[in-house]
Design a protein around this motif. Structure first.
Motif, short mmCIF file in Angstrom:
data_model
loop_
_atom_site.label_atom_id
_atom_site.label_comp_id
_atom_site.label_asym_id
_atom_site.label_seq_id
_atom_site.Cartn_x
_atom_site.Cartn_y
_atom_site.Cartn_z
N ALA A 1 -18.71 33.75 -5.23
CA ALA A 1 -18.00 34.83 -4.09
C ALA A 1 -18.61 34.14 -2.63
N VAL A 2 -19.70 33.20 -2.58
CA VAL A 2 -19.64 32.48 -1.69
C VAL A 2 -19.16 31.45 -0.70
N ALA A 3 -17.93 30.94 -2.06
CA ALA A 3 -17.30 29.69 -1.94
C ALA A 3 -15.63 30.40 -1.10
N LEU A 4 -15.87 31.75 -2.15
CA LEU A 4 -14.58 32.49 -1.48
C LEU A 4 -14.23 32.83 0.35
N MET A 5 -16.25 33.41 0.42
CA MET A 5 -15.69 33.45 1.81
C MET A 5 -15.40 32.22 2.54
N GLY A 6 -15.84 30.77 2.20
CA GLY A 6 -15.94 29.90 2.94
C GLY A 6 -14.46 29.44 2.96
N LEU A 7 -13.69 29.60 1.81
CA LEU A 7 -11.81 29.03 1.74
C LEU A 7 -11.62 30.13 2.12
N ALA A 8 -11.43 31.20 2.86
CA ALA A 8 -11.07 32.08 3.77
C ALA A 8 -11.57 31.82 5.20
N VAL B 1 -12.08 39.98 -0.97
CA VAL B 1 -12.49 39.84 -2.15
C VAL B 1 -14.27 39.18 -2.25
N GLY B 2 -15.06 38.47 -1.26
CA GLY B 2 -15.68 37.60 -1.06
C GLY B 2 -16.51 38.82 -0.93
N PHE B 3 -16.09 39.13 0.11
CA PHE B 3 -17.18 40.30 0.62
C PHE B 3 -17.27 41.70 -0.48
N LEU C 1 -13.64 27.81 12.52
CA LEU C 1 -14.41 26.48 12.16
C LEU C 1 -15.95 27.09 12.30
N THR C 2 -16.36 27.89 13.10
CA THR C 2 -17.75 27.60 13.18
C THR C 2 -18.49 28.39 11.69
N CYS C 3 -17.94 29.28 11.72
CA CYS C 3 -17.77 29.97 10.08
C CYS C 3 -17.30 29.37 8.80
N ALA C 4 -16.56 28.45 8.46
CA ALA C 4 -15.89 27.56 7.75
C ALA C 4 -17.79 27.25 7.29
N VAL C 5 -18.37 25.76 8.78
CA VAL C 5 -19.19 25.27 8.42
C VAL C 5 -20.31 26.17 8.04
N LEU C 6 -20.48 27.21 8.58
CA LEU C 6 -21.54 28.23 7.75
C LEU C 6 -21.42 28.11 6.45
N GLY C 7 -20.18 28.52 6.31
CA GLY C 7 -19.82 28.12 4.61
C GLY C 7 -20.53 27.63 3.81
N VAL D 1 -22.40 25.14 4.72
CA VAL D 1 -24.16 25.54 4.07
C VAL D 1 -24.44 26.37 3.24
N TRP D 2 -23.90 27.46 3.50
CA TRP D 2 -24.06 28.56 2.95
C TRP D 2 -23.79 28.24 1.00
#
Length: 412
Positions: free
Chosen positions: A300-307, A330-332, A388-394, A396-397
């Motif tokens: 699910a974490v991977a899906l958030m980053g991909l989104a 789906v990830g959420f 992009l900020t969210c993608a970088v956080l994803g 790290v997550w």
């Protein structure tokens, strides 16, 4: 393994919830859901509405209005969690809901961003998430607690999706001030649910007696900050950061880049949300019943980053937006169900109120940071900078999530 042990484990797995457990779980989850529905309603429309207000083009202020709720909630989450341990769950929940309703009415009658920020800050002062979570723990036996916590997470996810569909529709009829007033009414309704529907349960009544209870009660405060709990605390922080930051940028992308009027955004949200639930629910059941919580969580974490990468790459294209939104949902939905389950199993039983207070504080900080940092990113680089900020956080997550281990089952 002896036959007796095998039969005992089978009995534990199939142990149904009692009527009291069901009543407590469903009523408390409904309170959580009503409260979150009121908060989520403005997410898909507020960045559009803000443009009609003085200073509405200052996206940092817009982000602050969305996120300030999390700041005051973060300040009070742990103190109110401790207060619920000392004075009782219901009194803290009723007082918190009353404060939340007051903030909603102040925001509803405000027509400037600074006053809306004040109202949102007061909303956040009604920080009752830890008290609700702790009362669910009080009301359910350990073998059924994961199911109850997962139901709360699913209610939050459902509230989020209902709000995304209802928000644009309500925007046409009552606009954002009306949504704030509706939120206040929902909070008052939740007070009556607490008073007359939620059963009275003794704190800690569902916890089994252990021979080493004295030693367990002597666990130091630092036990709330173990690596296992901190990883989960960071996870709820990141999830809520992404949620708020995303909806600073997504409504503008749908309106300005995809050309879909704000009142018609629900046409995008509804089918994507339904399909994401159809996909996510089997994943939740698989992870819970088959013992793959860790695998489901990391996926699910991977899906958030991909989104987020998908939003950044294709925010100007409706097809790319829809695909990224589906992956995000789906990830959420998976994370909203799995995270409470993981935390409820990992938290020390004797300090569950405090542990859930820390977890919910991390959630609140994520709400605030998502609005504030997302607003700064939007001012500096527009919607793509937010994604992009969210993608970088994803990223790290995902690295942190790789070290999460499935918690051991409760001893009974």
């Amino acid at each position: 393994m002896s036959p007796t042990t095998s039969k005992t484990r089978t009995k534990r797995r199939s142990n149904p919830m009692t009527k009291l457990e069901q009543r407590a779980s469903y009523s408390l989850a409904s309170i959580y859901g009503l409260r979150m529905l009121g908060l989520f309603l403005i997410l898909p429309v507020f960045s559009i509405y803000a443009k009609t207000l003085p200073d509405g083009h200052d996206r940092f202020l817009v982000g602050l209005a969305l996120g300030i709720y999390g700041f005051t909630q973060a300040c009070l989450q742990i103190p109110l969690g401790i207060a619920s341990d000392r004075y009782g769950r219901k009194p803290v929940m009723i007082a918190g809901l009353a404060v939340f309703a007051l903030g909603s009415f102040i925001a509803g009658f405000s027509h400037t961003l600074p006053m809306i920020i004040v109202g949102r800050a007061i909303q956040g002062a009604g920080a009752i998430s830890a008290a609700i979570s702790a009362m669910i723990a009080d009301s359910t036996r350990p073998e059924n607690r994961t199911r109850a916590m997962a139901f709360v997470g699913m209610m939050i996810g459902l509230s989020f999706i209902i709000a995304l569909v209802a928000g644009p529709l309500l925007y046409r009829s009552i606009s954002v001030p009306g949504m704030f007033l509706l939120t206040g009414v929902l909070a008052i309704g939740a007070v009556f649910v607490v008073k007359f529907v939620v059963p009275d349960v003794k704190m800690g009544a569902s916890e089994p007696a252990h021979p080493d209870a004295a030693m367990t009660s002597a666990v130091p405060h630092t036990s709330l900050f173990t690596p296992a709990l901190l990883r989960l605390d960071f996870s709820i922080f990141a999830l809520n950061f992404m949620q708020v930051a995303l909806f600073l940028a997504l409504p503008l992308a749908l309106v300005n880049d995809a050309g879909i009027p704000i009142e018609n955004n629900w046409i995008v949200y509804l089918p994507v949300a339904i399909l994401s639930f159809i996909v996510a629910i089997p994943g939740i059941i698989w992870a819970e019943t088959r013992g793959y919580l860790r695998h489901g969580f990391i996926g699910a974490v991977a899906l958030m980053g991909l989104a987020m990468i998908g939003f950044a790459a294709g925010y100007h294209d409706i097809v790319a937006l829809v695909c990224a939104l589906f992956v995000f949902f789906v990830g959420f939905n998976l994370l909203e169900a799995l995270l409470p389950s993981l935390v409820s199993r990992t938290a020390p039983p004797s300090r569950k109120g405090r542990a859930l207070g820390v977890y919910n504080t991390a959630q609140s900080i994520g709400l605030f940071a998502g609005g504030a940092v997302g607003g700064i990113a939007a001012d500096l680089g527009g919607s793509v900078a937010v994604f992009l900020t969210c993608a970088v956080l994803g990223l790290v997550w995902l690295i942190i999530a790789a070290f999460v281990q499935a918690p051991a089952k409760h001893s009974i």
